[in-house]
Design a protein around this motif. Structure first.
Motif, PDB file in Angstrom:
ATOM      1  N   VAL A 127       4.869   1.871   3.404  1.00 52.28           N
ATOM      2  CA  VAL A 127       4.601   2.099   1.981  1.00 52.28           C
ATOM      3  C   VAL A 127       3.659   1.014   1.465  1.00 52.28           C
ATOM      4  N   ASP A 128       2.631   1.428   0.758  1.00 53.00           N
ATOM      5  CA  ASP A 128       1.720   0.479   0.111  1.00 53.00           C
ATOM      6  C   ASP A 128       1.913   0.601  -1.400  1.00 53.00           C
ATOM      7  N   VAL A 129       2.311  -0.491  -2.024  1.00 57.78           N
ATOM      8  CA  VAL A 129       2.517  -0.511  -3.472  1.00 57.78           C
ATOM      9  C   VAL A 129       1.246  -1.073  -4.113  1.00 57.78           C
ATOM     10  N   VAL A 130       0.554  -0.236  -4.857  1.00 63.85           N
ATOM     11  CA  VAL A 130      -0.748  -0.584  -5.426  1.00 63.85           C
ATOM     12  C   VAL A 130      -0.565  -0.825  -6.917  1.00 63.85           C
ATOM     13  N   VAL A 131      -0.915  -2.022  -7.377  1.00 65.79           N
ATOM     14  CA  VAL A 131      -0.612  -2.436  -8.745  1.00 65.79           C
ATOM     15  C   VAL A 131      -1.873  -2.789  -9.518  1.00 65.79           C
ATOM     16  N   ALA A 132      -2.013  -2.202 -10.705  1.00 60.82           N
ATOM     17  CA  ALA A 132      -3.068  -2.574 -11.645  1.00 60.82           C
ATOM     18  C   ALA A 132      -2.412  -3.313 -12.804  1.00 60.82           C
TER      19      ALA A 132
ATOM     20  N   GLN B 104      -7.161   3.010   2.766  1.00 61.89           N
ATOM     21  CA  GLN B 104      -5.852   2.863   3.408  1.00 61.89           C
ATOM     22  C   GLN B 104      -5.385   4.175   4.025  1.00 61.89           C
ATOM     23  N   ALA B 105      -5.614   5.257   3.322  1.00 58.80           N
ATOM     24  CA  ALA B 105      -5.188   6.568   3.808  1.00 58.80           C
ATOM     25  C   ALA B 105      -5.896   6.923   5.115  1.00 58.80           C
ATOM     26  N   GLN B 106      -7.148   6.526   5.233  1.00 58.98           N
ATOM     27  CA  GLN B 106      -7.899   6.796   6.460  1.00 58.98           C
ATOM     28  C   GLN B 106      -7.449   5.887   7.596  1.00 58.98           C
ATOM     29  N   GLU B 107      -7.188   4.620   7.260  1.00 59.07           N
ATOM     30  CA  GLU B 107      -6.803   3.631   8.268  1.00 59.07           C
ATOM     31  C   GLU B 107      -5.368   3.827   8.742  1.00 59.07           C
ATOM     32  N   CYS B 108      -4.513   4.287   7.833  1.00 54.20           N
ATOM     33  CA  CYS B 108      -3.074   4.395   8.114  1.00 54.20           C
ATOM     34  C   CYS B 108      -2.598   5.811   7.800  1.00 54.20           C
TER      35      CYS B 108
ATOM     36  N   ALA C  48      -6.657  15.545  -0.485  1.00 52.63           N
ATOM     37  CA  ALA C  48      -5.928  15.447   0.774  1.00 52.63           C
ATOM     38  C   ALA C  48      -4.926  14.298   0.777  1.00 52.63           C
ATOM     39  N   VAL C  49      -5.134  13.316  -0.086  1.00 54.20           N
ATOM     40  CA  VAL C  49      -4.262  12.142  -0.142  1.00 54.20           C
ATOM     41  C   VAL C  49      -3.154  12.329  -1.182  1.00 54.20           C
TER      42      VAL C  49
END
Length: 221
Positions: free
Chosen positions: A42-47, A107-111, A152-153
């Motif tokens: 899981v990647d938690v992306v924060v703004a 990230q979606a492409q790499e993982c 797709a993501v």
């Protein structure tokens, strides 16, 4: 003479106010490296919010990510601070919009198996909303949509957490495919998101909602 700091929502507001005063109000946060392996589950992306200090943001990002880590059993996580000005510049939100979409897309492409939790506070909520295709133009520190997460993501975005979302002041919010995956928290009387609100302290109170937000996110992973 020593004075005790208030607890709960009041303490959070005092801490942020002190941090802003100590830096003249011009606080910038550097982009953070992932806190775990590049391909965490899981990647938690924060703004973060406007001029908000902290690695991910002391009001929302830092406490929410910590709460997610405590609840996430049997899975790995990473965190990413969206690299954008978080300033009152009219181009700040659009810069954040581009940066968030670029990060998630890469990230979606790499993982290929990684899932995402998107977190936005105040202006950062506008950044998140724009990245989902919800324009914040006309809202406080808002702007037009300049990039969106690829279709797709979309299924890999497990949860969206927005706090003090300025678009709420206009009676709007996250709609469409992400609506059921979104937790939109607006504190009562918050000057930024409550249409009838006038309280700045309410806008600084969201650290107290970290556990609730983490439960929502982890429940959808």
């Amino acid at each position: 003479m020593r004075f005790a700091l208030p607890t709960g929502r009041g303490r959070t507001g005092v801490l942020l106010a002190a941090a802003l005063l100590a830096t003249g109000g011009a606080v910038t946060a550097t982009s953070s490296a992932a806190s775990a392996a590049a391909c965490a589950d899981v990647d938690v992306v924060v703004a973060r919010g406007t001029s908000e200090p902290g690695r991910l943001g002391i009001i929302v990002g830092d406490p929410v990510y910590s709460a997610i880590q405590r609840r996430l059993i049997g899975a790995t996580s990473s965190s990413h601070a969206v690299d954008y000005p978080a300033s009152v510049s009219p181009t700040s939100v659009t810069a954040g919009n581009r940066a968030l979409v670029e990060h998630v897309t890469a990230q979606a492409q790499e993982c290929p198996d990684q899932r995402f939790v998107l977190v936005g506070y105040s202006q950062g909520a506008n950044v998140v909303g724009n990245s989902l295709g919800i324009s914040s133009q006309g809202a406080a520190v808002g702007g037009p949509v300049v990039a969106t997460i690829p279709a797709a993501v979309q299924p890999r975005v497990a949860a969206v957490l927005v706090f003090g979302y300025p678009l709420r002041k206009l009676g709007r919010g996250i709609t469409g495919v992400y609506a059921e995956r979104t937790l939109d928290i607006c504190a009562n009387r918050d000057v930024v998101c409550d249409p009838r609100g006038a309280s700045t302290l309410a806008h600084l109170s969201y650290g107290d909602d970290a556990s609730r937000a983490a439960a929502f996110a982890v429940g959808r992973l």
